[in-house]
Design an enzyme around this catalytic site. Structure first.
Site, mmCIF file in Angstrom:
data_model
loop_
_atom_site.group_PDB
_atom_site.id
_atom_site.type_symbol
_atom_site.label_atom_id
_atom_site.label_comp_id
_atom_site.label_asym_id
_atom_site.label_seq_id
_atom_site.Cartn_x
_atom_site.Cartn_y
_atom_site.Cartn_z
ATOM 1 N N ASN A 148 -60.365 47.529 -47.561
ATOM 2 C CA ASN A 148 -59.082 48.231 -47.522
ATOM 3 C C ASN A 148 -58.125 47.438 -46.631
ATOM 4 O OD1 ASN A 148 -56.971 49.999 -47.228
ATOM 5 N ND2 ASN A 148 -58.158 51.640 -46.273
ATOM 6 N N LYS B 38 -55.239 48.253 -45.649
ATOM 7 C CA LYS B 38 -54.400 49.158 -44.841
ATOM 8 C C LYS B 38 -52.963 48.619 -44.768
ATOM 9 C CE LYS B 38 -58.200 51.478 -42.629
ATOM 10 N NZ LYS B 38 -58.732 52.188 -41.489
ATOM 11 N N HIS C 277 -58.147 59.112 -48.187
ATOM 12 C CA HIS C 277 -58.528 58.341 -46.996
ATOM 13 C C HIS C 277 -58.166 59.151 -45.756
ATOM 14 C CE1 HIS C 277 -58.698 55.281 -43.912
ATOM 15 N NE2 HIS C 277 -59.512 54.625 -44.735
ATOM 16 N N GLU D 5 -66.834 58.426 -44.205
ATOM 17 C CA GLU D 5 -66.331 57.678 -43.044
ATOM 18 C C GLU D 5 -65.984 58.652 -41.911
ATOM 19 O OE1 GLU D 5 -64.123 53.848 -44.658
ATOM 20 O OE2 GLU D 5 -62.742 55.516 -44.429
ATOM 21 N N ILE E 129 -63.533 55.000 -37.137
ATOM 22 C CA ILE E 129 -62.681 54.078 -37.891
ATOM 23 C C ILE E 129 -61.920 53.159 -36.933
ATOM 24 C CG2 ILE E 129 -60.607 53.956 -39.343
ATOM 25 C CD1 ILE E 129 -61.680 56.316 -40.932
ATOM 26 N N GLY F 298 -66.116 51.141 -38.806
ATOM 27 C CA GLY F 298 -66.700 50.221 -37.825
ATOM 28 C C GLY F 298 -67.633 49.169 -38.400
ATOM 29 N N ALA G 166 -62.324 47.736 -43.247
ATOM 30 C CA ALA G 166 -60.969 47.195 -43.110
ATOM 31 C C ALA G 166 -60.898 46.195 -41.963
ATOM 32 C CB ALA G 166 -59.973 48.331 -42.900
HETATM 33 O O1 G3P Z 1 -60.972 52.348 -45.359
HETATM 34 C C1 G3P Z 1 -61.855 51.755 -44.488
HETATM 35 C C2 G3P Z 1 -61.745 52.272 -43.135
HETATM 36 O O2 G3P Z 1 -61.134 53.434 -42.875
HETATM 37 C C3 G3P Z 1 -62.705 51.800 -42.131
HETATM 38 O O3 G3P Z 1 -61.927 51.047 -41.278
HETATM 39 O O4 G3P Z 1 -61.466 49.318 -39.669
HETATM 40 O O5 G3P Z 1 -63.371 50.870 -39.329
HETATM 41 O O6 G3P Z 1 -63.505 49.143 -41.098
HETATM 42 P P1 G3P Z 1 -62.620 50.041 -40.277
#
Ligand code: G3P
Length: 220
Positions: free
Chosen positions: A7, A9, A91, A139, A144, A179, A200
């Site tokens: 993602n 973002k 999301h 998630e 996140i 994460g 992300a």
């Molecule tokens: O959409 C993926 C996300 O919300 C996770 O983000 O930065 O923790 O990989 P991240």
């Protein structure tokens, strides 16, 4: 074949040409290592990126409206017309109410767009699996963007989601995210019964995204 969905973002590192560069990196690492990648670019870059890579491109969000007299909304038909193959829905940074999720899953299905519905816990995962999306991605919001993967901090939410969805809607595939940054995180996600991960910052915010991608896929 494990799936890695990235993602982009609204990070500055993933806008425009930088987004295309990132998408091409995902494509080449996926092809070299025999892994499936999905990229979710920023909405204005959907067509630009979809026209320039072979891997599936998904929107990050879509609005639950019919095309028509609307301003600033992105309807599923427009996502389809951009060349995208699917979309994230709900999301944690762009929540949708349950009736909107239901409507979108149905509408996207009728347009042949795949859906990844994001959820924050096992109960919401169960509710969303009952709507029959292509994927549910669990998630925990508090993890996140952090450095501790859901697979380490809360493996129970991953295995619990997998088990619950197998009972309710075994055709729905499960991803996990939050994460996720290392090859071990991805391997454990698969061992916990998922099809792969949604992530992300581990790639988009990495100093060297190419290195981060190779690190991510090294144990699968
Ligand atoms: O959409 C993926 C996300 O919300 C996770 O983000 O930065 O923790 O990989 P991240």
């Amino acid at each position: 074949m494990p799936l890695i969905a990235v993602n982009f973002k609204a990070y500055p590192e993933s806008m425009g040409d930088s987004g295309l560069h990132l998408a091409r990196l995902c494509e080449s690492v996926g092809e070299e290592r025999g892994l499936s990648f999905i990229v979710c670019p920023q909405q204005p870059d959907l067509r630009f990126i979809a026209e320039n890579v072979r891997i599936p491109v998904f929107a990050q969000h879509v609005d639950a409206y019919e095309p028509g007299s609307r301003t600033g909304h992105v309807v599923p038909e427009a996502v389809k017309a951009s060349g995208a193959r699917g979309t994230l829905i709900n999301h944690s940074e762009h929540r949708v109410q349950i009736f909107g999720i239901d409507w979108l899953v149905e509408k996207c299905g009728s347009l042949n767009l795949d859906t990844i519905v994001c959820t924050n816990n096992i109960s919401v995962s169960k509710a969303c699996a009952a709507l029959n999306p292509t994927y549910v991605a669990v998630e925990p919001p508090e993890l996140i963007g952090g450095d501790i993967s859901v697979t380490t901090a809360n493996p129970e939410i991953v295995s619990g989601t997998v088990e619950a969805i197998k009972r309710i809607a075994p055709q729905v595939k499960v991803l996990c995210g939050a994460g996720v940054k290392t090859g071990e995180d991805v391997r454990v996600a698969i061992e916990l019964g998922t099809e792969g991960v949604l992530l992300a910052s581990g790639v988009v915010k990495a100093k060297d995204p190419k290195k981060a991608l190779y690190e991510l896929v090294k144990e699968v």
